[in-house]
Motif scaffolding. Structure first.
Motif, PDB file in Angstrom:
ATOM      1  N   LYS A 218       0.875  -1.117   0.110  1.00 17.37           N
ATOM      2  CA  LYS A 218      -0.123   0.084  -0.036  1.00 17.37           C
ATOM      3  C   LYS A 218       0.751   1.163  -0.073  1.00 17.37           C
ATOM      4  O   LYS A 218       0.562   2.328  -0.651  1.00 17.37           O
ATOM      5  CB  LYS A 218      -1.018   0.052   1.093  1.00 17.37           C
ATOM      6  CG  LYS A 218      -2.053  -0.827   1.036  1.00 17.37           C
ATOM      7  CD  LYS A 218      -3.100  -0.927   2.238  1.00 17.37           C
ATOM      8  CE  LYS A 218      -4.289  -1.633   2.064  1.00 17.37           C
ATOM      9  NZ  LYS A 218      -5.032  -1.905   3.230  1.00 17.37           N
ATOM     10  N   GLU A 222       1.275   4.255  -2.870  1.00 14.91           N
ATOM     11  CA  GLU A 222       0.895   5.755  -2.482  1.00 14.91           C
ATOM     12  C   GLU A 222       2.215   6.577  -2.885  1.00 14.91           C
ATOM     13  O   GLU A 222       2.137   7.501  -3.496  1.00 14.91           O
ATOM     14  CB  GLU A 222       0.826   5.653  -0.899  1.00 14.91           C
ATOM     15  CG  GLU A 222      -0.365   6.920  -0.330  1.00 14.91           C
ATOM     16  CD  GLU A 222      -0.379   6.423   1.078  1.00 14.91           C
ATOM     17  OE1 GLU A 222       0.321   7.073   1.935  1.00 14.91           O
ATOM     18  OE2 GLU A 222      -1.362   5.557   1.427  1.00 14.91           O
ATOM     19  N   GLY A 228      -5.221   2.403  -5.851  1.00 11.06           N
ATOM     20  CA  GLY A 228      -5.535   0.904  -5.986  1.00 11.06           C
ATOM     21  C   GLY A 228      -5.849   0.047  -4.859  1.00 11.06           C
ATOM     22  O   GLY A 228      -5.924   0.969  -4.086  1.00 11.06           O
ATOM     23  N   GLU A 229      -5.813  -1.271  -5.035  1.00 10.36           N
ATOM     24  CA  GLU A 229      -6.284  -1.946  -3.700  1.00 10.36           C
ATOM     25  C   GLU A 229      -5.347  -2.999  -3.509  1.00 10.36           C
ATOM     26  O   GLU A 229      -5.016  -3.573  -4.324  1.00 10.36           O
ATOM     27  CB  GLU A 229      -7.774  -2.592  -3.920  1.00 10.36           C
ATOM     28  CG  GLU A 229      -8.986  -2.009  -3.163  1.00 10.36           C
ATOM     29  CD  GLU A 229     -10.182  -3.015  -3.616  1.00 10.36           C
ATOM     30  OE1 GLU A 229     -10.225  -3.793  -2.851  1.00 10.36           O
ATOM     31  OE2 GLU A 229     -10.869  -2.600  -4.846  1.00 10.36           O
ATOM     32  N   VAL A 230      -5.197  -3.203  -2.144  1.00 12.31           N
ATOM     33  CA  VAL A 230      -4.345  -4.519  -1.913  1.00 12.31           C
ATOM     34  C   VAL A 230      -5.084  -5.566  -0.879  1.00 12.31           C
ATOM     35  O   VAL A 230      -5.325  -4.885   0.171  1.00 12.31           O
ATOM     36  CB  VAL A 230      -2.687  -3.956  -1.342  1.00 12.31           C
ATOM     37  CG1 VAL A 230      -1.867  -5.172  -1.159  1.00 12.31           C
ATOM     38  CG2 VAL A 230      -2.366  -2.750  -2.221  1.00 12.31           C
ATOM     39  N   PHE A 231      -4.934  -6.729  -1.139  1.00  9.50           N
ATOM     40  CA  PHE A 231      -5.269  -7.494  -0.095  1.00  9.50           C
ATOM     41  C   PHE A 231      -4.764  -8.943  -0.263  1.00  9.50           C
ATOM     42  O   PHE A 231      -4.524  -9.443  -1.299  1.00  9.50           O
ATOM     43  CB  PHE A 231      -6.935  -7.715  -0.105  1.00  9.50           C
ATOM     44  CG  PHE A 231      -7.593  -7.899  -1.602  1.00  9.50           C
ATOM     45  CD1 PHE A 231      -7.845  -9.352  -1.659  1.00  9.50           C
ATOM     46  CD2 PHE A 231      -8.014  -6.844  -2.413  1.00  9.50           C
ATOM     47  CE1 PHE A 231      -8.440  -9.566  -3.004  1.00  9.50           C
ATOM     48  CE2 PHE A 231      -8.406  -7.066  -3.568  1.00  9.50           C
ATOM     49  CZ  PHE A 231      -8.622  -8.386  -3.950  1.00  9.50           C
ATOM     50  N   VAL A 262      -2.691  -7.039  -5.809  1.00  6.55           N
ATOM     51  CA  VAL A 262      -2.815  -5.856  -6.050  1.00  6.55           C
ATOM     52  C   VAL A 262      -3.826  -5.310  -7.265  1.00  6.55           C
ATOM     53  O   VAL A 262      -3.598  -6.004  -8.464  1.00  6.55           O
ATOM     54  CB  VAL A 262      -1.548  -5.051  -6.555  1.00  6.55           C
ATOM     55  CG1 VAL A 262      -1.280  -3.631  -6.632  1.00  6.55           C
ATOM     56  CG2 VAL A 262      -0.272  -5.522  -5.269  1.00  6.55           C
ATOM     57  N   GLU A 265      -5.789   0.580 -11.721  1.00  2.36           N
ATOM     58  CA  GLU A 265      -6.705   0.863 -12.909  1.00  2.36           C
ATOM     59  C   GLU A 265      -6.296   0.372 -14.214  1.00  2.36           C
ATOM     60  O   GLU A 265      -7.072  -0.100 -15.055  1.00  2.36           O
ATOM     61  CB  GLU A 265      -6.938   2.392 -12.886  1.00  2.36           C
ATOM     62  CG  GLU A 265      -7.652   2.982 -11.589  1.00  2.36           C
ATOM     63  CD  GLU A 265      -9.285   2.356 -11.385  1.00  2.36           C
ATOM     64  OE1 GLU A 265      -9.690   2.076 -12.586  1.00  2.36           O
ATOM     65  OE2 GLU A 265      -9.203   1.830 -10.309  1.00  2.36           O
ATOM     66  N   ARG A 322      -8.902  -3.822 -12.454  1.00  2.00           N
ATOM     67  CA  ARG A 322     -10.298  -4.078 -11.932  1.00  2.00           C
ATOM     68  C   ARG A 322     -10.944  -4.978 -13.003  1.00  2.00           C
ATOM     69  O   ARG A 322     -11.543  -6.018 -12.543  1.00  2.00           O
ATOM     70  CB  ARG A 322     -10.864  -2.737 -11.677  1.00  2.00           C
ATOM     71  CG  ARG A 322     -12.318  -3.130 -11.532  1.00  2.00           C
ATOM     72  CD  ARG A 322     -12.815  -3.435 -10.080  1.00  2.00           C
ATOM     73  NE  ARG A 322     -12.104  -2.834  -9.049  1.00  2.00           N
ATOM     74  CZ  ARG A 322     -11.860  -3.360  -7.859  1.00  2.00           C
ATOM     75  NH1 ARG A 322     -12.740  -4.419  -7.720  1.00  2.00           N
ATOM     76  NH2 ARG A 322     -11.112  -2.780  -7.083  1.00  2.00           N
ATOM     77  N   HIS A 325      -9.732  -8.493 -13.004  1.00  2.00           N
ATOM     78  CA  HIS A 325     -10.090  -9.109 -11.738  1.00  2.00           C
ATOM     79  C   HIS A 325     -11.585  -9.613 -11.872  1.00  2.00           C
ATOM     80  O   HIS A 325     -11.849 -10.905 -11.556  1.00  2.00           O
ATOM     81  CB  HIS A 325      -9.957  -8.261 -10.534  1.00  2.00           C
ATOM     82  CG  HIS A 325     -10.302  -8.802  -9.285  1.00  2.00           C
ATOM     83  ND1 HIS A 325      -9.513  -9.828  -8.416  1.00  2.00           N
ATOM     84  CD2 HIS A 325     -11.225  -8.378  -8.301  1.00  2.00           C
ATOM     85  CE1 HIS A 325     -10.110 -10.244  -7.282  1.00  2.00           C
ATOM     86  NE2 HIS A 325     -11.093  -9.311  -7.304  1.00  2.00           N
TER      87      HIS A 325
END
Ligand code: MN
Length: 439
Positions: A218, A222, A228-231, A262, A265, A322, A325
């Motif tokens: 993350k 930044e 974006g997203e991280v999980f 991750v 876009e 996305r 995904h």
């Protein structure tokens, strides 16, 4: 049964609801008095199938057909009744599912399985029929514990040989993964129990570590100004099980019990993030896979890499947009799910040609192997890079053996070495090492 109605109200506009509700009521009336092996009313089954399809985001005819999928087979209703009440399109779907129910898979030879899948696809003239059939099988697998052991075995085998490859081919990994785990539970109960217990424990142990990786990633996003997203996400049991079986590994040697994802876009950002990750953590040679440049046959796209921290912990990272995904989770079903939003016309064309390809079905289903093979020409051409058990990278000349490795560590280790273990297996001292081996 209440949930499926709630879901209809939540997901479909008013003018579609009437059709769905009348299919619901018709099936309820026709199956009246019938029971499942569990003792529940039979109608709970078509409702559950419809619910799976709603969650996948399927269209109105598919969901209506799900309610009706067993009425021709199991009740006095006829094809003409369905046509009269619900129209030709829905009849075609119901009829397709009914036909597929009648072909039975007998032998368990791989060749036959392949042919059987071909027959299956050929008979389903509409790809939605296969998706309904997959949802039907998923619910039957979920409630398999009420059947005899003999039937559990037979149905699980058939599911693993026919249905999970189909789900994989259509890219619907949500259904594929759940089906595989359910099959494993019945086909190897002890192995399944072992994994459930031990993986939970290992994931708990690794929890802080995955947390750390997610935070670092993350931060990396930044600092690069990338939104974006991280999980982190645990892998499903069956994929770990298969890895242990095929590669003769113990659970301790599986690095990717969970993958970190991750989501960004744009495609450019995927590569940018990959480069930045490799700057921070050393990539494991041979484990970088570019499924964006070379998508899998089911259109799966993503960048995969396995990296190692300074402390020798390995972990896999998947980077995708996305849209990629959604494709990875829902596969072909994403076509209906996002039809309204019209994501991109080219994507749509691709999916259409993909359906034709599926219907055609040339070649084998071994996506992953094909792609791994084609991606083996990796970035490290002229040297052989292997790992110590602690994740330290040792560079060796090509064709090096475990003895060379021992001397590279220290001459005393070389002088005294009497045996070698590569990737957890004992090997001859004169065997050739491969890039990525843990020695
Ligand atoms: Mn059914």
């Amino acid at each position: 049964m209440k949930t499926v109605l709630d879901k209809i109200y939540a997901n479909y506009p008013e003018n579609d609801r009437e059709l769905l509700l009348s299919a619901y009521r018709y099936a309820e009336t026709m199956h009246e008095g019938q029971k499942r092996a569990s003792g529940e009313p039979y109608f709970t089954h078509p409702c559950a199938v419809a619910e799976i399809l709603i969650d996948l985001g399927m269209d109105v005819p598919s969901v209506a057909a799900a309610f009706l999928h067993d009425v021709i087979e199991d009740t006095p209703a006829t094809a003409e009744d369905i046509r009269g009440l619900f129209g030709t399109e829905i009849l075609t779907l119901v009829d397709g599912v009914t036909k597929l129910d009648k072909i039975h898979y007998q032998t368990h030879e791989e060749e036959d399985a392949e042919n059987f899948r071909k027959i299956f696809v050929a008979m389903a003239n509409d790809v939605r029929v296969i998706i309904i059939k997959l949802a039907d099988r998923l619910h039957n697998m979920r409630s398999l514990n009420f059947l005899s052991n003999e039937r559990q075995q037979r149905i699980s085998k058939e599911t693993l040989e026919i249905f999970t490859p189909l789900a994989g081919r259509l890219g619907i990994s949500q259904i594929k993964c759940e089906l595989e785990d359910l099959c494993l539970k019945y086909l190897d109960p002890e192995g399944y129990e072992y994994l459930v217990t031990n993986i939970h424990q290992k994931l708990a142990e690794r929890h802080d570590f995955v947390d750390f990786v997610v935070k670092e990633l993350k931060k990396l996003l930044e600092e690069s100004g990338i939104g974006g997203e991280v999980f982190g996400r645990p892998k499903h049991f069956y994929s770990i099980y298969k890895k242990m079986k095929n590669q003769g590994k113990s659970l301790d040697q599986i690095y990717d019990l969970s993958a970190v994802r991750v989501i960004v876009e744009t495609t450019e950002e995927c590569y940018e993030v990959l480069g930045k990750i490799h700057k921070q953590w050393k990539p494991v040679p041979g484990r970088i896979k570019d499924y964006i440049a070379t998508p899998k046959r089911n259109l799966y796209q993503s960048l995969h890499t396995t990296v190692v921290t300074n402390f020798g912990q390995f972990f896999e990272i998947q980077i995708r947009t996305r849209e990629m995904h959604e494709m990875a989770e829902y596969g072909i079903a994403a076509h209906w799910k996002y039809k309204e939003q019209k994501i991109s016309e080219t994507g749509f064309d691709q999916r259409l040609s993909w359906i034709r390809d599926v219907m055609d079905w040339q070649g084998s289903l071994n996506d992953s192997k094909e792609f791994v093979d084609s991606l083996k020409n990796d970035l490290y051409d002229n040297e052989l890079l292997v790992f110590t058990p602690h994740g330290k990278v040792i560079s060796l000349p090509l064709e090096a053996t475990p003895v060379d490795f021992a001397y590279a560590i220290h001459s005393e280790v070389g002088n005294k070495c009497v045996g070698a273990k590569v990737n957890g297996k004992i090997v001859a001292l004169n065997s050739t090492l491969n890039t990525g081996d843990v020695v």
